[in-house]
Design a protein around this motif. Structure first.
Motif, mmCIF file in Angstrom:
data_model
loop_
_atom_site.group_PDB
_atom_site.id
_atom_site.type_symbol
_atom_site.label_atom_id
_atom_site.label_comp_id
_atom_site.label_asym_id
_atom_site.label_seq_id
_atom_site.Cartn_x
_atom_site.Cartn_y
_atom_site.Cartn_z
ATOM 1 N N ILE A 190 0.837 -1.202 0.000
ATOM 2 C CA ILE A 190 0.000 0.000 0.000
ATOM 3 C C ILE A 190 0.873 1.253 0.000
ATOM 4 O O ILE A 190 0.656 2.189 -0.780
ATOM 5 C CB ILE A 190 -0.954 -0.012 1.207
ATOM 6 N N LEU A 191 1.877 1.266 0.881
ATOM 7 C CA LEU A 191 2.787 2.416 0.928
ATOM 8 C C LEU A 191 3.579 2.543 -0.368
ATOM 9 O O LEU A 191 3.821 3.659 -0.853
ATOM 10 C CB LEU A 191 3.744 2.276 2.117
ATOM 11 N N LEU A 192 3.990 1.417 -0.947
ATOM 12 C CA LEU A 192 4.730 1.451 -2.206
ATOM 13 C C LEU A 192 3.888 2.104 -3.297
ATOM 14 O O LEU A 192 4.385 2.954 -4.057
ATOM 15 C CB LEU A 192 5.130 0.035 -2.621
ATOM 16 N N ALA A 193 2.613 1.723 -3.384
ATOM 17 C CA ALA A 193 1.738 2.318 -4.390
ATOM 18 C C ALA A 193 1.579 3.819 -4.154
ATOM 19 O O ALA A 193 1.610 4.621 -5.109
ATOM 20 C CB ALA A 193 0.373 1.627 -4.360
ATOM 21 N N ILE A 194 1.434 4.212 -2.891
ATOM 22 C CA ILE A 194 1.282 5.638 -2.572
ATOM 23 C C ILE A 194 2.533 6.413 -2.976
ATOM 24 O O ILE A 194 2.450 7.484 -3.608
ATOM 25 C CB ILE A 194 0.987 5.818 -1.071
ATOM 26 N N PHE A 195 3.701 5.883 -2.631
ATOM 27 C CA PHE A 195 4.943 6.600 -2.939
ATOM 28 C C PHE A 195 5.226 6.621 -4.440
ATOM 29 O O PHE A 195 5.786 7.597 -4.952
ATOM 30 C CB PHE A 195 6.112 5.977 -2.171
ATOM 31 N N ILE A 196 4.864 5.552 -5.153
ATOM 32 C CA ILE A 196 5.052 5.543 -6.613
ATOM 33 C C ILE A 196 4.203 6.622 -7.260
ATOM 34 O O ILE A 196 4.673 7.393 -8.111
ATOM 35 C CB ILE A 196 4.712 4.153 -7.194
ATOM 36 N N VAL A 197 2.936 6.690 -6.864
ATOM 37 C CA VAL A 197 2.053 7.721 -7.419
ATOM 38 C C VAL A 197 2.577 9.110 -7.063
ATOM 39 O O VAL A 197 2.631 10.017 -7.909
ATOM 40 C CB VAL A 197 0.613 7.520 -6.903
#
Length: 351
Positions: A190-197
């Motif tokens: 979840i955090l990875l997706a947030i930081f990628i965006v």
């Protein structure tokens, strides 16, 4: 009318886009790290006894989870040209705050929120000293590394808190039903997706790259340099505190010396994953691949009976090699573009 020269860093940014898209996606350090990870996994499965067992993957992800978590905000901080060396001690401080909260009779959820709040405050202290006081992040975070670690040891002393709710400690080590993947990977993804965006698909992320290339140019382009850096330091402290809560549950112990030296593993992974130590470049998938690469190498060597000292030497050698290789490649690129070179030399270099 006066003329101005474009900074070298901005020239580098423009030249990065003078190649076809496939070359920019494939022929880079991040892709090289991914390929190296695949090769190391294949060799380890073929040569190291027990590496291909499902339990190995489970322990690999459990062990690397704190590094994976902290590497996300650390990547953004280092792309701006800054660094945060206090993350390991923040993990220890968050662990102590969690332990003291539980020891005082607070529900675990409340104790965990207190730890997260401590992480955000610690990140804000770093951000304030760097952005408002104008101090170099290296000096600031070396100081707060000692400060946070001293607070952790001072609050708990040499004792340890081990009486945590069994439900939470079991959850920290539990696997997703039907797989060998631990539950900690869910918040990480979840955090990875947030930081990628945030990094690759928002104006805020483009501002991060602009700051790393030239903070003055970024400021004149409308980027709020100080505010951006402050937010990133707060995020780093917050995520480090979350990693500290997980670390506490994973090992069932809150101690002041928890996660000692973790910051070096995080920085090694971020640099190995393609993030420039001078700022301005880097992508999250390369950093994630680098964390897993270091974890796979460590796991395979442990299964092969290699001591931790040798593993640390190999990890350090990988870090040095990644930094040196980046400098060598940059020198070769500058040599190719040097004006007035004989055509046959330029052709030989290009080949």
């Amino acid at each position: 009318m006066t003329t101005t020269t474009t900074p070298t860093s901005m020239n580098r940014a423009v030249r990065n886009f003078d190649k076809p898209l496939w070359r920019r996606l494939v022929l880079n350090r991040e892709s090289a790290t991914v390929v190296l990870l695949i090769l190391v996994i294949a060799v380890s499965m073929a040569t190291v006894r027990g590496f291909s067992q499902p339990i190995t993957l489970n322990y690999l992800l459990l062990d690397t989870a704190p590094i994976l978590l902290i590497a996300l905000p650390m990547t953004l901080v280092m792309i701006t040209g800054e660094i945060d060396l206090s993350v390991g001690s923040m993990v220890g401080l968050a662990s102590v705050v969690t332990g003291l909260g539980v020891q005082a009779g607070l529900p675990f959820g409340v104790a965990a929120v207190m730890a997260l709040l401590a992480g955000a405050i610690g990140g804000a202290v770093n951000g304030f000293l760097v952005t408002v006081a104008g101090l170099p992040s290296l000096a600031v975070t070396i100081g707060t590394l000692a400060l946070f670690r001293g607070l952790a040891v001072g609050l708990l002393g040499t004792t340890a808190v081990t009486d945590f709710p069994e439900m939470w400690t079991a959850l920290a080590k539990a696997k997703i039903s039907g797989t060998t993947i631990p539950y900690i990977m869910v918040p990480f993804l979840i955090l990875l997706a947030i930081f990628i965006v945030m990094l690759h698909f928002t104006p805020f992320g483009r501002g991060i790259y602009a700051i790393g290339l030239s903070k003055d140019a970024a400021r004149f382009s409308g980027v709020h340099v100080e505010r951006t850096k402050f937010i990133l330091f707060v995020l780093t402290g917050l995520v480090s505190a979350f990693a500290g809560v997980y670390y506490t549950l994973r090992f069932g112990s809150a101690r002041g010396d928890n996660a000692t030296g973790l910051e070096l593993q995080v920085i090694a992974a971020v640099v190995l994953g393609g993030v420039s130590v001078f700022g301005g470049r880097g992508q999250l998938y390369g950093v994630v691949a680098a964390v897993l690469l270091i974890g796979v190498i460590s796991s395979a060597l442990r299964l092969a009976g290699i001591t931790s000292d040798v593993i640390n030497v190999i990890t350090g050698a990988l870090l040095v090699l990644s930094v040196v290789s980046a400098s060598v490649l940059a020198w070769l690129q500058r040599a190719r573009r040097r004006p007035g070179r004989p055509p046959h030399l330029a052709a030989s270099t290009a080949s």
